[in-house]
Scaffold this motif. Structure first.
Motif, mmCIF file in Angstrom:
data_model
loop_
_atom_site.group_PDB
_atom_site.id
_atom_site.type_symbol
_atom_site.label_atom_id
_atom_site.label_comp_id
_atom_site.label_asym_id
_atom_site.label_seq_id
_atom_site.Cartn_x
_atom_site.Cartn_y
_atom_site.Cartn_z
ATOM 1 N N LEU A 146 0.863 -1.146 -0.142
ATOM 2 C CA LEU A 146 0.031 0.013 -0.114
ATOM 3 C C LEU A 146 0.818 1.192 0.116
ATOM 4 C CD1 LEU A 146 -2.659 -1.049 2.749
ATOM 5 C CD2 LEU A 146 -2.825 -1.525 0.213
ATOM 6 N N THR A 147 0.441 2.139 -0.697
ATOM 7 C CA THR A 147 0.995 3.512 -0.813
ATOM 8 C C THR A 147 0.523 4.396 0.357
ATOM 9 O OG1 THR A 147 -0.767 4.473 -2.151
ATOM 10 C CG2 THR A 147 1.182 3.624 -3.309
ATOM 11 N N ASP A 148 1.236 5.654 0.643
ATOM 12 C CA ASP A 148 0.672 6.326 1.828
ATOM 13 C C ASP A 148 -0.780 6.768 1.524
ATOM 14 O OD1 ASP A 148 3.067 6.286 2.813
ATOM 15 O OD2 ASP A 148 3.685 8.276 2.729
ATOM 16 N N HIS A 149 -0.901 7.081 0.365
ATOM 17 C CA HIS A 149 -2.503 7.538 -0.121
ATOM 18 C C HIS A 149 -3.349 6.408 0.117
ATOM 19 C CE1 HIS A 149 -5.585 9.988 -1.759
ATOM 20 N NE2 HIS A 149 -5.814 8.931 -2.771
ATOM 21 N N GLU A 150 -3.161 5.282 -0.214
ATOM 22 C CA GLU A 150 -3.984 4.091 -0.181
ATOM 23 C C GLU A 150 -4.259 3.581 1.506
ATOM 24 O OE1 GLU A 150 -3.244 1.406 -3.922
ATOM 25 O OE2 GLU A 150 -1.664 1.349 -2.446
ATOM 26 N N VAL A 151 -3.186 3.967 2.152
ATOM 27 C CA VAL A 151 -3.459 3.672 3.499
ATOM 28 C C VAL A 151 -4.314 4.810 4.142
ATOM 29 C CG1 VAL A 151 -2.218 3.806 6.020
ATOM 30 C CG2 VAL A 151 -1.150 2.552 3.902
ATOM 31 N N ALA A 152 -4.066 5.751 3.747
ATOM 32 C CA ALA A 152 -5.087 6.944 4.343
ATOM 33 C C ALA A 152 -6.496 6.960 3.973
ATOM 34 C CB ALA A 152 -4.432 8.517 3.771
#
Length: 265
Positions: free
Chosen positions: A153-159
């Motif tokens: 997961l990217t940072d954006h997907e985690v957010a």
């Protein structure tokens, strides 16, 4: 915040005896002894009761499945008392079923099954006292992505974890309320992810380059960095989640454009 867990049934005499043996090994403060004696109640009371009975039930199962298991010998070990004390302290301050289950698994595997060294178990209990249910959700989501061989997961997907597609109200007030809720969830996830990185449980790793790599204002070009469990994070994860736990597959993160998700209506 979820409601405090409740015991559906009273434990059996056999489970009660195991629980009392475990409690007898952990030195309890005077205030906690008063609470345990029933003089008055505290929000931590149900947590401690739920945690103690669950651990006692797991230990009783170990006794039934392994005739070489010696509870008395385990409780007399030098390291058992400090580990149990940390476990009970963390349980008293915890909220939510997921957090208590993680503590129960760490207690059984780290103290009674002895799958890990004392230093490893002590570190896990220290981290669990700081970890919330939100931390556990993100750890599971990253673990699931790696276990299913999907791109981490990217940072954006985690957010975006925990944000469900929804119908946005027509009124400006309703839209502002929805967008504010989304922004709060994203901000919390971002803070928790930063905390997991600060604890050394999650690290950023770059994918294989998709083209010629060159520096830019935003970092290296043609390399996408994703969140993965570090070696420490994987050890902690295995410590607090049972290998037979069913891990839910995270929902695909909804796209966010201009603060609006889902359909208008």
């Amino acid at each position: 915040m979820k409601d405090l867990p409740q015991l559906a049934d009273q434990p059996s005499d056999q489970i009660r005896n195991v629980a009392m043996a475990i409690l007898g090994c952990a030195p309890l403060g005077s205030m906690l002894q008063l609470i345990a004696g029933g003089i008055w109640k505290d929000p931590a009371y149900q947590n401690l009761k739920k945690f103690t009975v669950a651990v006692a039930e797991a230990v009783q199962t170990l006794q039934e499945e392994d005739h070489t298991f010696n509870l008395e010998e385990i409780l007399l070990r030098e390291e058992t008392q400090p580990l149990l004390t940390r476990a009970f302290d963390a349980a008293a301050r915890s909220y939510g079923e997921r957090k208590l289950e993680a503590l129960q698994t760490a207690t059984v595997q780290g103290i009674f099954e002895r799958r890990y060294s004392f230093d490893m178990s002590a570190m896990v209990f220290t981290l669990l006292d700081r970890i919330t249910e939100g931390h556990l959700v993100i750890l599971q989501a990253i673990f699931n992505a790696e276990a299913q061989r999907r791109p981490a997961l990217t940072d954006h997907e985690v957010a975006l974890l925990g944000i469900e597609p929804q119908r946005v109200p027509k009124s400006p007030e309703g839209q502002r309320a929805v967008h504010e809720s989304i922004n709060q969830t994203m901000s919390l996830n971002e803070l928790i992810l930063d905390d997991l990185k600060n604890m050394g449980l999650v690290e950023m790793k770059g994918d294989r380059p998709t083209g010629i790599v060159a520096p830019s204002a935003d970092g290296l070009t043609h390399i996408q960095f994703r969140n993965r469990l570090s070696k420490k994070g994987r050890l902690v994860y295995e410590h607090i989640f049972s290998s037979c736990d069913e891990l839910p597959t995270p929902r695909p993160a909804p796209s966010v454009s201009g603060g609006t998700i889902g359909e208008e209506g």
